[in-house]
Design a protein around this motif. Sequence first.
Motif: not given
Length: 418
Positions: A188-214
């Motif tokens: 949910s976090a990465t989907d929204l971050a991608a879609l917001l960025h591609e829409r031209g919205i200024s977005v940052a992602l904050v996570a407790r994880a040491r790395q994003l897993r895909f």
Amino acid sequence: MGRLSTSVDVAVIGAGPYGLSLAAHLRARGVEHRIFGEPMGPWKHNMPRGMLLKSYPWATSLSDPGSEFTVKSFCTERAMPYHDVLTPLTLDRFIEYGEAFRMRYVPAVESKVLTALETADGGLRASFDDGETINARRIVVAVGLQPFEHLPQDAAHLPAELCSHSGKYGSLEALDGKEVVVVGSGSSATDLAALLHERGISVALVARARQLRFANRPHNRSSIERAMAPLSGIGPGWTLGAYAKYPQLIRLLSKERRIKIANHEALGPLGGAFVRDRVVGKVPTLLATSLQSTETRNGKAVLNLVDAGHAKQSLQADHVIFATGYKIDVSRLGFVNQALLRNIRLEEGAPQLSSHYETSVPGLHFIGPAAANSFGPVCRFVYGTYHPARTLAQHLSSILVRSRPAVQVRPFDRTVLP
């Protein structure tokens, strides 16, 4: 005008994948039933357009009595592109498929809202927003995840206009022109971050994880890969394959073991395979960073953060989206009467279920994500619709008097439509 009161053998609450699948099987078996809710409602209103489903297309079909109307057959008859694993399934295409399933197998969905559920006269009584009251011998709750959105305690201090849960989207239009922070590391976090960025919205992602897993990008797998980690409807590997195929056996395990399996670490925060390149290197990301507190300042949300090295910083945003998942808690279902709630035996907020998905209250059943603590993680996937639809429909048809002969569902039409 007095309240209309009727009766029915089975009332299904919820018209998402689980409710529709069960209703399709009940209809085929001639079990008297009614199903309530907006068809595919949360998928239409609570997930952002442009989203790609994380599950393989072959594992995203609803359950029909003949196992005929799959996503693949839906795409084939409409001459739409499809591949079992290599091409992701879009949200819009899945919604179209769900609507086609409903029209074919569950034509009589009633779009009204349950407002109260209680015991009455030895059975169960459901009241709806249009004033109708229904006495049902069996009620099956298939409400999905939406009622169980989980927000961190710190989010409670922020006004609604400054924060939301990822399950509220839907359209992203209201965020145009704003600075947005997404908190979380899962799909949910990465989907929204991608879609917001591609829409031209200024977005940052904050996570407790040491790395994003895909998830790994799908490819044609070798015979060795298939033998070592066969694909299942909920992920690769022999263990997940067993969880997907044998939910009835999971129910026989101890409570501690079942709950651990329901939250299997392999199914933890994980972005979709096709989202990595849309986020990594494109969306500013703060990893190994925890939220300590929140506040408001000059009409904006302020997140007070601390990283793994105990360094502190503050991040300001016009809006914060908490992609912090869901936590099953039956007490949050506002329609459940308190006296009824006290009689439902719970396991960490979720109902303890019999082999027929029945709670400790006779006649009350739960299917879908709320059943995961009893039947394992497959209940959180569309792929899991197969199990309760068949098991519960067969059980109910064996104990309830049939009001009419089984409906003959029309055979699958293989003609390619325009």
